[in-house]
Write a protein that holds these residues in place. Structure first.
Motif, short mmCIF file in Angstrom:
data_model
loop_
_atom_site.label_atom_id
_atom_site.label_comp_id
_atom_site.label_asym_id
_atom_site.label_seq_id
_atom_site.Cartn_x
_atom_site.Cartn_y
_atom_site.Cartn_z
N THR A 159 42.28 -38.16 -14.35
CA THR A 159 41.60 -36.69 -14.80
C THR A 159 42.68 -36.44 -15.78
O THR A 159 43.87 -36.52 -15.74
CB THR A 159 41.81 -35.84 -13.58
N LEU A 160 41.92 -35.98 -16.77
CA LEU A 160 42.59 -35.01 -17.91
C LEU A 160 42.26 -33.57 -17.91
O LEU A 160 41.03 -33.41 -18.00
CB LEU A 160 42.23 -35.81 -19.45
N VAL A 161 43.34 -32.71 -18.25
CA VAL A 161 43.11 -31.35 -18.24
C VAL A 161 43.73 -30.93 -19.82
O VAL A 161 44.83 -31.09 -19.90
CB VAL A 161 43.74 -30.71 -17.33
N ASN A 162 42.89 -30.48 -20.68
CA ASN A 162 43.41 -30.08 -21.97
C ASN A 162 43.88 -31.37 -22.56
O ASN A 162 45.03 -31.26 -23.34
CB ASN A 162 44.41 -29.06 -22.17
N GLY A 163 43.56 -32.59 -22.43
CA GLY A 163 44.14 -33.85 -23.07
C GLY A 163 45.20 -34.59 -22.28
O GLY A 163 45.62 -35.22 -22.82
N GLN A 164 45.85 -33.53 -21.34
CA GLN A 164 46.87 -34.42 -20.81
C GLN A 164 46.59 -34.72 -19.39
O GLN A 164 45.77 -34.28 -18.67
CB GLN A 164 47.96 -33.19 -20.42
N VAL A 165 47.43 -35.93 -19.03
CA VAL A 165 46.90 -36.51 -17.55
C VAL A 165 47.41 -35.66 -16.55
O VAL A 165 48.63 -35.21 -16.40
CB VAL A 165 47.85 -37.80 -17.74
N ALA A 166 46.50 -35.16 -15.88
CA ALA A 166 46.72 -34.35 -14.55
C ALA A 166 46.71 -35.26 -13.40
O ALA A 166 47.42 -35.01 -12.24
CB ALA A 166 45.63 -33.37 -14.44
N TYR A 167 46.08 -36.38 -13.38
CA TYR A 167 45.91 -37.61 -12.24
C TYR A 167 45.53 -38.80 -12.94
O TYR A 167 44.85 -39.10 -13.73
CB TYR A 167 45.18 -37.12 -11.26
N GLU A 168 46.33 -39.89 -12.49
CA GLU A 168 46.25 -41.18 -12.78
C GLU A 168 46.36 -42.09 -11.46
O GLU A 168 47.41 -41.75 -10.61
CB GLU A 168 46.98 -41.79 -13.78
N ALA A 169 45.38 -42.83 -11.09
CA ALA A 169 45.40 -43.75 -9.95
C ALA A 169 46.52 -44.77 -10.14
O ALA A 169 46.64 -45.41 -11.31
CB ALA A 169 44.21 -44.44 -9.68
#
Length: 425
Positions: free
Chosen positions: A415-425
């Motif tokens: 999941t990216l928020v404003n292009g930044q990783v907010a979640y990564e499995a």
């Protein structure tokens, strides 16, 4: 300049067709979408055919802070949201203090901004304590950034209060969101009143508590011209009322939670409070009605009503346990598995319910499509492999869900928020 390149993700194109594409992200925005991108990137993510969508939007979450941080915090709730593929959420006001005053609201909003991993828009309360007959100063609260007004968790018990509230919300052009529940018809109930409650020997909540108050509200909404939004709709009568109101030109939208689409009272086989929620699980007829209402557009969107509780509050009898289940980490997977993979609905419809309609109804910034120039609020889902939901995988503090043990498709990969990783499995 940092560049993130997502290679070979499936994107939804016209006519529900999936197409493998590369997506390049820079400075928080999508800068290129093509069959193949060879531009050098700071980081490359091999999507391996996973589904890339705009970030999901949930208009109904409980992050419990301030006042109930032992259940959830803005940090844990927003991490859970990102794990579910959500990049934008609307947070409910049943907090302590309740954001019914500008001072309380601005304090809560500041905490959301400081500790949130996703975009958090905050509801203000219709009235002090969620129960007062005196309506909040909606003009000031709207100016301070209130996305809408609700007393979620409590129905507005008097028509006079609701009339004043709708007039005030209409004036500031904000939605009025209703938890419809006439308390005089709840009767101390803990599940739906009917055959199943009698078999289990548990006190029942009359379904008229929902539909009778909804009927009142729709008449007032028509008179005031407010945008009236029905939270967690659950009965056939309620769906029929909203359908009729829309035909009469009432500005009404409605949401349904995954649990009311996928479960009904027949799934309650014993005294298991993980099945205790408000509104309660209704009859199979009601469940079919909310599915039909979602498919025909009477119900506009899916919202989780993510309601985390401590184990101590849920691992007890239906009588005495807290109402509510967690949902933000399982919502997309459950909906994708039971609606899209099963053929009941298309992926395009699912994204309408979980991205497009929430943005439109609440006039949210951001974009609902993957286009060049759009903010890089994105989610990547593995729709090819099965996953069994377990109690130890949640990032939320709450594990109170009856869906533990369910097999689903569509686990969030990134999941990216404003292009930044907010979640990564």
């Amino acid at each position: 300049m940092t560049r993130l390149l997502i290679k070979q993700a499936h994107l939804l194109v016209h006519d529900n067709e999936l197409k493998l594409q590369d997506v390049l992200i820079s400075e928080g925005k999508i800068v290129e979408i093509a069959d193949e991108i060879t531009t050098p990137a700071t980081r490359t993510i091999e999507a391996q055919g996973a589904l890339l969508t705009p970030g999901l939007v949930d208009v109904h979450v409980h992050f419990r802070e301030p006042g109930f941080a032992y259940k959830e915090t803005v940090a844990t709730g927003s991490q859970a949201a990102a794990r579910g593929g959500f990049t934008t959420v609307l947070a409910m006001p049943n907090l302590d203090p309740v954001p019914a005053t500008p001072a309380a609201f601005t304090q809560i909003k500041a905490n959301n901004e400081a500790n949130g991993r996703v975009h958090i828009y905050q509801y203000a309360a219709i009235s002090e304590g969620l129960t007062s007959a005196d309506v909040s100063d909606m003009e000031t609260l709207a100016a301070d950034g209130a996305i809408a007004f609700t007393n979620d968790g409590k129905g507005v018990q008097t028509a006079a209060t609701m009339l004043t509230a709708m007039q005030a919300a209409a004036k500031v052009k904000r939605p009025l969101v209703a938890h419809v529940e006439d308390e005089s018809l709840v009767n101390g109930g803990v599940m739906n009143l009917g055959k199943r409650s009698k078999e289990l020997g548990l006190p029942g909540i009359d379904p008229l508590s929902e539909s009778s108050q909804l009927a009142r509200d729709l008449v007032i909404a028509k008179a005031t011209g407010v945008h009236y939004h029905v939270a967690h709709i659950s009965t056939k009568e309620s769906v029929d009322l909203v359908r009729f109101a829309k035909s009469q030109g009432v500005q009404v939208t409605a949401e349904v939670s995954p649990h009311h689409l996928l479960l009904d009272e027949t799934d309650i086989t014993g005294d298991n409070a993980y099945f205790k929620m408000n509104p309660p699980l209704r009859t199979p007829t009601d469940r079919q009605a909310v599915i039909a209402g979602l498919l025909d557009g009477t119900i506009d969107m899916v919202a989780t009503d993510h309601a985390p509780h401590s184990l101590a509050e849920k691992q007890r009898s239906f009588i005495g346990a807290a109402f509510g289940i967690t949902g933000i980490e399982t919502s997309f997977q459950l909906m994708y598995t039971h609606f899209v993979k099963s053929g009941i609905a298309t992926l395009e419809q699912l994204l309408q319910w979980m991205v497009v309609q929430p943005r439109v109804a609440f006039n949210l910034p951001g974009q609902s499509e993957l286009t060049v120039g759009a903010p890089a609020d994105l989610a990547l889902f593995d729709i090819a492999h099965a996953h069994t939901i377990t109690a130890d995988e949640f990032l939320s503090k709450g594990v109170n869900t009856p869906f533990i043990g369910a097999t689903v498709y569509g686990q969030t990969v990134l999941t990216l928020v404003n292009g930044q990783v907010a979640y990564e499995a």
